[in-house]
Every structure is written in C-alpha cells, then in structure tokens.
Design an enzyme around this catalytic site. Structure first.
Site, mmCIF file in Angstrom:
data_model
loop_
_atom_site.group_PDB
_atom_site.id
_atom_site.type_symbol
_atom_site.label_atom_id
_atom_site.label_comp_id
_atom_site.label_asym_id
_atom_site.label_seq_id
_atom_site.Cartn_x
_atom_site.Cartn_y
_atom_site.Cartn_z
ATOM 1 C CB CYS A 1 85.672 -99.599 53.769
ATOM 2 S SG CYS A 1 86.284 -99.871 55.449
ATOM 3 C CG HIS B 1 88.642 -98.254 51.659
ATOM 4 N ND1 HIS B 1 88.542 -97.202 52.547
ATOM 5 C CD2 HIS B 1 88.944 -99.358 52.404
ATOM 6 C CE1 HIS B 1 88.766 -97.643 53.774
ATOM 7 N NE2 HIS B 1 89.007 -98.943 53.707
ATOM 8 C CG ASN C 1 90.690 -97.777 57.011
ATOM 9 O OD1 ASN C 1 89.608 -97.249 56.759
ATOM 10 N ND2 ASN C 1 90.909 -99.071 56.831
#
Length: 333
Positions: free
Chosen positions: A116, A253, A283
């Site tokens: 990520c 993120h 996500n």
C-alpha cells in the site's frame, strides 16, 4: 530528510473498472450489513475487475487517460515503474506489459512491491533517478486487482478491497521541482500481521494461512499505522521547516476511513483537508493515493501549486511519506 529535487509530476490519470460491488451486494455474500461496514470502515462501494481483466490492463488505461487528458507524449519515456502487489504474472512484469502496449522502445521497466506504500515509494524512486541525472521522463503507474486475492468467505477482509489504477508522469524540471522532503521506514517484524502466502508456508516459525489469499490482523495494522504515520508526518514537517497550515492537502493511503480519522486526530491535521478514495472505491492498496488525488482533481479541489503531503503504509510493514508541490494543472476546474 530535505532533498534537492530536479523533478516534478507533470501529468496524471486514473482508471477503475465499471463493475461496482456495493455494501448491499456484500450482504448477499457474507454475514454483514451496510451499517456495520460503514460504521467500521466508511466504505460504501468498491470497483471490481472482470475475470479476464488484470492489473496491467488497469495501469494501461490509467496511462492512456493521462496521455489523452494532458496531451502529452509517452514515446520518449525512458523508464517505467509499476507499483503493484497483484501482478498479472510473476513475470513478465506489469511494467513490461505497459511498455509493450505503448511501444516505448528505449524505456527500462521494473515492478516495485511496497504494497500500500507502493505509489509513494515509486514516486520517491522516480525523483531520485531524475534528480541524479540518470533519467529525464519516468512513467509511474500504481495498480491493483485486489479482488483476485480476496477471500470472499472472510467477512472481516472481503468488505475492504477494490480494484483500480493511477498513473503519473515525472519529468526533469530543475526550475520548478516538486519534491520537497520525504520519510520512509520498515517494520519487518510486523509482516505477519498482513500477508499473502507464496512459495514459503511459514514465516519466522508461524504457519501461514489463506492459501494464497490476503490475510490481515486489522487491529494490529491499525495501531501500527496510526502511530507510525503520525510520527512520520511530524518528522517531515520538522525536516522541511513547515507548519501544518502550510499543507494544503493530506493524502494518506485509503485503507479505512476510521484509520484516516485517527491519523488526522493524532497528527492534528484537519479531516476537511484530506483527500481519500476509500468511501467509493474501498482499499485499493497502492492505487488508493492516486485515486484520491484524481478525486481531488475531479472535484476542483487540488490545484497546481498546492502543497500536498502523501503517506503510504501497509504490508511489510512498509511506510513512506512525501511532501510535494503539486505541478499538474487541473483541467476540470
């Protein structure tokens, strides 16, 4: 640390698949509810790639939109960096597939897996390669098909993930450089808290689960991220001599809206100056920051000259933050 940069981002694009998986759809897959998902994550829906669509396809579409939107040429790109944890193949790499599509005959190509944090890592590398004089024009793409590694019988993780990609063109510009400072680090001991098994069946003596699907201890990752990112933000502000008021946009993120809220609270950054993509896209790992930047562009919020603090964090455990002067014109404002 503060850096001497000779590079900036000059063009930008993104892409998400058409298919949308809503919270109501999730209710038909696992024992969950829209209220439960929103309360814990802030997610309403996520985009899902078709069975025959993979990460390279998403990255190519994002780069095509970058080229079309800003009227730039990709023919003279001399390096491609693809950030992904879900490549189409072990090899050839996603970056090689992007090179093939655009026919960039003189471009090197490499994939980077910092999960990520991949997009911030890739931008940091692109800035270093250009500022050192080794390269002039680098295409950075970040893309994921997280749906293909998600266990849809695990109600705690399957509600989180979606697919998408972003692309940024980083070019030599010693007169108006965009990279001001950075911080990065690794906590390899925490790798057991979020992983996807591969050739090895154990990690440091612990047997791995998931059978190739993503496994996550959300509570441990949450605590690590809030603590680590807030400390990294403080360090970057000290290094650059900037105050919080000097930051126009914070772009973390987009792992979980509750995590973003906690980071903002601990870092004393206003949530209203945060760009995120988690509500409508879930996500998307390395793609979440570019998708949030795109949302800011589309809404007319993010403008050329804005000072932006990007912070990626995730599996590894890895993290990397950048403070940039945004150099991409907002053609939609």
């Amino acid at each position: 640390m503060s850096i001497v940069s000779k590079a900036r981002i000059t063009a930008f694009g993104s892409y998400v698949p058409d298919r949308i998986l809503t919270n109501e759809d999730m209710e038909r897959i696992v024992d969950t509810s829209d209220e439960w998902i929103v309360q814990r994550t802030g997610i309403k829906e996520r985009h899902i790639a078709a069975d025959d669509v993979f990460t390279s396809h998403l990255c190519i579409r994002a780069a095509e939109r970058l080229r079309e939107t800003y009227g730039v040429s990709l023919d003279d790109v001399d390096f491609i960096i693809a950030a992904t944890t879900t490549p189409d193949y072990s090899f050839p790499t996603v970056s090689c597939r992007v090179q093939k599509h655009f026919g960039m005959e003189s471009a090197g190509a490499i994939d980077l897996n910092a999960t990520c944090a991949g997009f911030t890592y890739a931008l940091h590398m692109a800035n270093g390669l250009i500022s050192s004089g080794l390269h002039k024009k680098i295409l950075v793409v970040a893309g994921e098909t997280m749906s293909k590694i998600t266990d849809y019988s695990d109600r705690t993780t399957c509600i989180l993930f979606g697919d998408g990609a972003g692309a940024g063109l980083v070019e030599y510009d010693p007169e108006q450089p965009g990279f001001e400072t950075f911080v990065m680090g690794t906590n390899g001991a925490g790798g057991i808290h979020v992983y996807r098994s591969g050739l090895a069946g154990e990690m440091d003596g612990t047997a791995l689960a998931g059978n190739g699907k993503l496994v996550q201890n959300g509570r441990e990752v949450f605590k690590w991220a809030v603590r680590t990112v807030s400390a990294g933000i403080e360090r970057m502000l000290e290094q650059s001599g900037l105050d919080r008021d000097d930051i126009d946009w914070f772009v973390p993120h987009s792992a979980n809206l509750r995590m973003i809220e906690s980071i903002c609270e601990k870092s004393s950054l206003p949530l209203g100056k945060t760009l995120q993509s988690v509500r409508d896209m879930g996500n998307t790992s390395s793609a979440s920051i570019p998708l949030a930047l795109q949302a800011g562009l589309d809404a007319g919020q993010l403008k050329s000259g804005d000072r932006v603090l990007l912070y990626g964090f995730g599996g590894g455990l890895t993290h990397a933050g950048l403070i940039l002067r945004w150099g991409v014109p907002n053609l939609r404002s």
